[in-house]
Design a protein around this motif. Structure first.
Motif, short mmCIF file in Angstrom:
data_model
loop_
_atom_site.label_atom_id
_atom_site.label_comp_id
_atom_site.label_asym_id
_atom_site.label_seq_id
_atom_site.Cartn_x
_atom_site.Cartn_y
_atom_site.Cartn_z
N GLY A 94 4.27 -3.77 -20.38
CA GLY A 94 4.61 -3.13 -19.12
C GLY A 94 3.65 -1.98 -18.89
N LEU A 95 3.39 -1.65 -17.64
CA LEU A 95 2.47 -0.57 -17.30
C LEU A 95 3.21 0.55 -16.58
CD1 LEU A 95 -0.66 -2.52 -15.96
CD2 LEU A 95 -0.20 -1.75 -18.29
N VAL A 96 2.93 1.79 -16.99
CA VAL A 96 3.37 2.98 -16.26
C VAL A 96 2.10 3.70 -15.85
CG1 VAL A 96 4.71 5.11 -16.33
CG2 VAL A 96 5.50 3.11 -17.61
N PRO A 97 1.58 3.44 -14.64
CA PRO A 97 0.28 3.97 -14.23
C PRO A 97 0.28 5.49 -14.13
CG PRO A 97 0.99 2.17 -12.80
CD PRO A 97 2.18 2.58 -13.61
N ALA A 98 -0.73 6.12 -14.75
CA ALA A 98 -0.80 7.59 -14.71
C ALA A 98 -2.23 8.07 -14.92
CB ALA A 98 0.11 8.18 -15.78
N LEU B 229 -10.11 -15.16 -21.60
CA LEU B 229 -9.07 -15.75 -22.44
C LEU B 229 -7.90 -16.10 -21.51
CD1 LEU B 229 -9.19 -13.22 -25.43
CD2 LEU B 229 -10.41 -15.40 -25.22
N PRO B 230 -7.81 -17.33 -21.04
CA PRO B 230 -6.84 -17.67 -19.99
C PRO B 230 -5.39 -17.50 -20.45
CG PRO B 230 -8.53 -19.37 -20.18
CD PRO B 230 -8.69 -18.46 -21.37
N GLY B 231 -4.60 -16.80 -19.63
CA GLY B 231 -3.16 -16.65 -19.85
C GLY B 231 -2.80 -16.06 -21.21
N ALA B 232 -3.66 -15.20 -21.76
CA ALA B 232 -3.46 -14.72 -23.13
C ALA B 232 -2.45 -13.59 -23.25
CB ALA B 232 -4.80 -14.27 -23.71
N LEU B 233 -2.02 -13.02 -22.12
CA LEU B 233 -1.13 -11.85 -22.18
C LEU B 233 0.00 -12.00 -21.17
CD1 LEU B 233 -0.70 -8.89 -23.21
CD2 LEU B 233 -2.09 -8.16 -21.26
N ARG B 234 1.21 -11.58 -21.57
CA ARG B 234 2.35 -11.56 -20.67
C ARG B 234 2.58 -10.13 -20.19
NH1 ARG B 234 7.64 -13.22 -22.20
NH2 ARG B 234 7.26 -12.24 -24.21
N VAL B 235 2.62 -9.96 -18.86
CA VAL B 235 2.77 -8.63 -18.27
C VAL B 235 3.94 -8.64 -17.29
CG1 VAL B 235 1.63 -6.79 -16.98
CG2 VAL B 235 0.27 -8.30 -18.42
N LEU B 236 4.71 -7.56 -17.31
CA LEU B 236 5.80 -7.40 -16.35
C LEU B 236 5.21 -7.00 -15.01
CD1 LEU B 236 8.37 -5.52 -18.59
CD2 LEU B 236 8.60 -7.84 -17.70
N LEU C 84 5.00 -0.40 -23.45
CA LEU C 84 4.60 0.24 -22.20
C LEU C 84 3.30 1.00 -22.42
CD1 LEU C 84 7.99 1.74 -20.93
CD2 LEU C 84 6.99 -0.51 -20.43
N ALA C 85 2.27 0.68 -21.65
CA ALA C 85 1.02 1.44 -21.66
C ALA C 85 1.12 2.51 -20.59
CB ALA C 85 -0.18 0.53 -21.40
#
Length: 293
Positions: A84-88, A285-292, A61-62
């Motif tokens: 996963g991101l927790v925006p802050a 970089l196409p599709g290089a990361l998986r994000v929730l 989680l970032a």
């Protein structure tokens, strides 16, 4: 049940990162998820923490703004780890592009049950940074200078720092001669900025590239030519709705690799944090990361 490691940027909006995590953490733990928290000393340390957590098979989680999201996401790019991101933060532009919910309960449900979506990342190389991977956008011009002023503001925080930073940057701006090469095609002009956008948003909700998609394998390259400063202020206001694209001073092209050069040392930024000067190269970089999301 998922096991999370939260990488928190303690400088994002003061204590906002820790506060945002405190609103989500009890909901994750109540559902049976494991959660450990790591506080980063700086962006390099955040990358180390993220890679280590990813190697252990944990969801990373970032927690913070676009800087920590880009830093952690860039560190996980190409590794197969789940982000996963927790925006802050002040802008939270990449979270906005992904359509993440602001409500803590809805965000917790997404983190617990959401599927990992492949998204593109952006590899950035310059004389200052041999290789950095970011998520949202790379920009070189008056916006990078404005962001630098905002990051170094001692009194104003949040969106107000962006506005005052922009006013200060525009007041002193001298239009450089740009050379922008997109997939081998060269574009030259004098102007305010060039933005290689993976995400449609930057600068705290401004729709710099309304057509940009985080999963299309392309960068939307927005070039803003020189114009009277009063017209540029009007153009800035149009960024909220994305209507600036109708201005004759604005041109958008798309490509996989962008080389940005200028006739002087123009400041360059990425995801609100990375600071360099031109020349710089950005490559998707196409599709290089998986994000929730």
């Amino acid at each position: 049940m998922r096991q999370f490691t939260a990488v928190v940027n303690p400088t994002a909006g003061g204590a906002a990162g820790a506060a945002a995590l405190l609103r989500v953490a009890p909901l994750l733990r109540a559902a049976g998820a494991g959660l450990e928290t790591e506080y980063s000393r700086d962006l390099a340390h955040a990358r180390e923490l993220a890679r280590e957590a990813g190697r252990r098979g944990r969801v990373v989680l970032a927690v913070g703004g676009d800087g920590i999201a880009g830093c952690v996401g860039g560190a996980l790019s190409g590794t197969g780890a789940l982000l996963g991101l927790v925006p802050a933060g002040r802008g939270n532009d990449f979270a906005r592009a992904l359509g993440l919910p602001a409500d803590p309960a809805a965000l917790a449900r997404l983190l617990l049950r959401g599927e990992g979506r492949p998204v593109d990342t952006v590899e950035v190389t310059s004389a200052v940074h041999d290789r950095t991977v970011v998520l949202g956008s790379v920009y070189a011009g008056v916006d990078a200078l404005a962001n630098r002023h905002a990051n170094h503001a001692r009194v104003l925080r949040g969106t107000a720092s962006y506005y005052t930073g922009a006013l200060r940057a525009i007041a002193t701006w001298r239009a450089p001669a740009y050379r922008v090469t997109v997939d081998g095609a060269e574009h030259t002009y004098r102007g305010y900025t060039v933005v290689a956008a993976n995400s449609g948003y930057y600068g705290s909700g401004r729709r710099i590239a309304p057509g940009a998609r985080v999963d299309d394998g392309l960068l939307d390259v927005v070039m803003i030519r020189d114009a009277p400063k009063r017209l540029f202020f009007a153009l800035m206001n149009e960024l909220r709705a994305g209507t600036h694209l109708h201005r004759p001073q604005v041109r958008v092209v798309r490509g996989r690799e962008v080389r940005i050069e200028a006739d002087r040392a123009v400041p360059c930024g990425a995801d609100g944090e990375v600071e360099a000067v031109l020349p710089v190269t950005a490559r998707v970089l196409p599709g290089a990361l998986r994000v929730l999301c």
